[in-house]
Enzyme design. Structure first.
Site, PDB file in Angstrom:
ATOM      1  N   SER A 530       8.895 -10.515   3.518  1.00  0.00           N
ATOM      2  CA  SER A 530       7.668 -11.269   3.750  1.00  0.00           C
ATOM      3  C   SER A 530       7.988 -12.490   4.620  1.00  0.00           C
ATOM      4  O   SER A 530       8.462 -12.322   5.740  1.00  0.00           O
ATOM      5  CB  SER A 530       7.022 -11.641   2.412  1.00  0.00           C
ATOM      6  OG  SER A 530       5.682 -12.024   2.588  1.00  0.00           O
ATOM      7  N   HIS A 643       3.083  -4.166  -0.555  1.00  0.00           N
ATOM      8  CA  HIS A 643       3.923  -5.328  -0.295  1.00  0.00           C
ATOM      9  C   HIS A 643       4.879  -5.617  -1.454  1.00  0.00           C
ATOM     10  O   HIS A 643       5.883  -6.299  -1.274  1.00  0.00           O
ATOM     11  CB  HIS A 643       3.010  -6.539  -0.043  1.00  0.00           C
ATOM     12  CG  HIS A 643       3.679  -7.692   0.643  1.00  0.00           C
ATOM     13  ND1 HIS A 643       4.166  -7.616   1.926  1.00  0.00           N
ATOM     14  CD2 HIS A 643       3.936  -8.963   0.226  1.00  0.00           C
ATOM     15  CE1 HIS A 643       4.676  -8.779   2.280  1.00  0.00           C
ATOM     16  NE2 HIS A 643       4.572  -9.615   1.266  1.00  0.00           N
TER      17      HIS A 643
END
Length: 671
Positions: A530, A643
């Protein structure tokens, strides 16, 4: 001597050990304070997550498994009289509420709603439960999950029609027309009543001590896609009348009523620094209408900001009032620790349970000043402890991973601080390989956390332990932008991505190379996910010091991220400081893709197909550019994962991910 020999026989933890780890969470005291129900999650032989309820009896310390089977049982909550436990289970298909008698017998299904149920909460009088479900425009509470199964079987392909900014979510996928609805469920009859008409999202709710009012949090602004506040509403259960008690300026969560029902507490902030704003503890005087931030002068983040790969799905304990009604217990993140504090109504803050650990679950005894806490440490995956709220003393109650922990040698991170290039003090940790020999030189891998408004710290981290067990030193730091060091520090990264945050990390590398002589400076690796993936991309585009890199769920291009991420349209402006039409040059300046021709470091790119937070096109752009430039790179795409792959993704894919990371570093760092 015997102890030393025994220690040498221990092995390092492996990627495959993920399938042996037991995760404990969500402890809940019984009303009489004699027992604790908690959740234990495992990965079964079919490599699927399972979770079950376990009962701990405090008198003798015995633990007994209460639920079985192949489903996921979670979120147990005692009835006020202690005779029943309500819990969530997907054993029937959708997640529904089940009731388990505490004196023995089978669990019975209470709800069978078409779209499932979330977050059951007992009314203090024990007559009903309030929970959340979701309904589409044409759906009703009478529809059952069996109908949902039939609809799936005959469902045809149809186009998705989009007319909103917020049309997708990394957690939930593409938005349909369903909205959150608060429901009341009669425990005796099973009758279900809708309490609200429907909201995009109800973030938290709590029932008043007299069982007459539900406080809840929602965004009911005229343009919810353009506003990021979350207001608090009071709902009179009998009349259905709803009153808003906040002014549309705050972002609140974790509601909790005082024992006398006169005060409502919440965690939140007023977006002063947008996503980088510290959380505070707030109270609302319901009679006088006054609101006050009890921790306004405390430069610390309320809540759990810890980054890890073990306990990300553990329910937060939120705010817990002391039994006298004089204040609340809460978690706070400080310098890599998540500890327990108490704030009195006059704003006095007192440490309750503090130390170098990650406290991620909590329940407080109904009559005594003790609590049961779920605690993780760098060399302890996670267990339950009894803790004194007077002096913080702890006693370990469970040892759920004893068999595994007895055969592995884990690395104990060494904490230190170092100066960055501009004099700011940064905290970091270094993990040595468990079997490091005198005079041996080993490669170093730098781990960079996501967020960026999160923190590394004193918690068990499987990925890092695997790398240490493979013979690497592992460096992890909290550069500016991280939580745990005050408001100025966490806000400092905004508008400066790739600036002093980059310098903070590189100064950490310089520090450990100077102070730890077992690190081979010619064999450096770097990885992160990320924001950590963004920074990995940025680093290899700005220096050739690293011989291998692995970028995970990363950002490579802020210009496209603006339009493809589920949060891109506001996060880009919040963090970088502009949008695509006002200053595209600035977005491009902060984009790692701009510097792709400088990348000489072999780069492995890991990305999930259903990542809507940092969509996979971010990886594709970087990969194609590198291949076009004939650089060493590989792209690994993980199907059916989002994610959160590294934390809660499909177990088989989590294992594959670790294999790729380890394999890449072995190939280029010559382990």
């Amino acid at each position: 001597m015997n102890l030393q020999n025994a220690k040498k026989k221990l092995r390092g933890i492996t990627s495959e050990d993920l399938f042996r780890i037991r995760f404990v969470s969500d402890p809940q005291f019984s009303p009489d304070g004699e027992k604790v129900i908690f959740v234990q999650k495992t990965i079964d032989d079919e490599q699927e997550y399972r979770s079950h309820l376990f009962l701990l009896t405090l008198a003798d310390g015995k633990v007994k498994q209460w639920t079985f089977g192949k489903g996921k049982d979670a979120f147990p909550r005692w009835s006020p009289d202690g005779k029943t436990i309500a819990f969530l289970s997907n054993r029937s298909d959708k997640t529904q509420i089940w009731l388990l008698p505490t004196d023995g017998g089978e669990a019975r299904q209470l709800t069978a709603l078409k779209n499932g149920v979330r977050h059951p909460c007992w009314s203090p009088d024990g007559r009903f439960l309030v929970a959340l479900t979701s309904l589409g425009k044409e759906e009703t509470l009478e529809e059952r999950e069996e109908q949902n199964k039939k609809e799936k079987e005959k469902r045809k392909l149809t186009p998705l029609i989009v007319d909103r900014l917020q049309y997708k979510s990394d957690a939930a996928g593409f938005r349909d027309d369903k909205q959150d609805v608060l429901i009341r469920i009669n425990v005796e009859t099973g009758e279900i009543q809708a309490l609200t008409d429907g909201d995009d999202e109800i973030g938290s709710f709590a029932i008043s001590p007299d069982s007459k009012t539900v406080a809840f949090i929602a965004n009911r602004s005229d343009e919810p896609d353009f506003t990021f506040t979350r207001d608090i509403f009071l709902l009179d259960i009998d009349s259905g009348k709803t009153t808003k008690i906040t002014d549309g300026k705050g972002f609140f969560t974790s509601l909790s009523w005082s024992p006398d029902g006169k005060t409502l507490a919440a965690i939140g902030h007023e977006l002063e620094y947008l996503a980088a704003t510290l959380n505070r503890v707030w109270i609302f005087d319901l009679a006088g209408g006054e609101k006050r931030a009890l921790t306004a002068d405390w430069d610390m983040h309320v809540g759990d900001a810890m980054v890890g790969d073990m306990h990300s799905d553990a329910p937060s304990p939120g705010l817990i009032w002391d039994k006298e009604g004089n204040g609340m217990y809460f978690l706070a993140s400080e310098r890599g620790r998540v500890n327990l504090y108490h704030v009195a109504l006059d704003g006095t803050i007192t440490p309750s349970v503090v130390g170098d650990f990650h406290l991620y679950g909590l329940t407080i005894h109904p009559h005594q000043h003790i609590a049961i806490a779920a605690i993780s440490k760098p060399t302890c995956i996670g267990d339950l402890y009894t803790v004194s709220l007077h002096d913080g003393k702890r006693n370990k109650l469970t040892n759920v991973n004893k068999e595994l922990e007895d055969e592995i040698d884990l690395s104990e991170p060494e904490a230190f601080t170092y100066p960055s290039r501009d004099g700011w003090t940064i905290q970091g940790w270094l993990m040595k390989p468990p079997h490091l020999e005198q005079g041996q030189k080993v490669p170093l891998i730098v781990e960079i956390h996501g967020g960026p408004h999160a923190m590394y710290g004193f918690t068990f981290f499987h990925e890092m332990q695997v790398l240490a067990g493979k013979g690497y030193a592992v460096l992890f730091t909290n550069p500016r932008g991280s939580h745990g060091y005050g408001q100025t520090f966490v806000n400092a990264v905004r508008g400066d991505y790739g600036g002093m945050d980059y310098e903070d990390i590189m100064s950490g590398v310089d520090y450990v190379l100077e102070h730890f002589d077992f690190i081979d400076e010619t064999r450096l690796g770097v990885t992160g996910g990320s924001y950590g993936g963004f920074m990995t991309n940025w680093i290899v585009g700005h220096t050739d010091r690293f011989k291998a890199a692995v970028t995970q769920r990363s950002i490579s291009n802020w210009l496209s991220f603006y339009g493809v991420s589920d949060i891109g349209y506001f996060f880009t402006e919040w963090e970088v400081g502009c949008n695509v039409w006002e200053d595209p040059e600035r977005l491009w300046h902060h984009s790692p893709l701009k510097y792709v021709k400088n990348i000489q470091t072999p780069l492995l790119i890991l990305h999930s197909e259903k990542d809507y937070r940092c969509p996979i096109e971010q990886a594709e752009q970087l990969f194609i550019a590198l291949k076009h430039l004939k650089r060493e790179t590989k792209l690994v795409r993980f199907p059916e994962a989002n994610h959160d792959l590294s934390r809660s993704g499909p177990p088989t894919l989590r294992l594959e991910r670790l294999h790729h990371i380890v394999g890449w570093f072995e190939q280029y760092l010559s382990i």
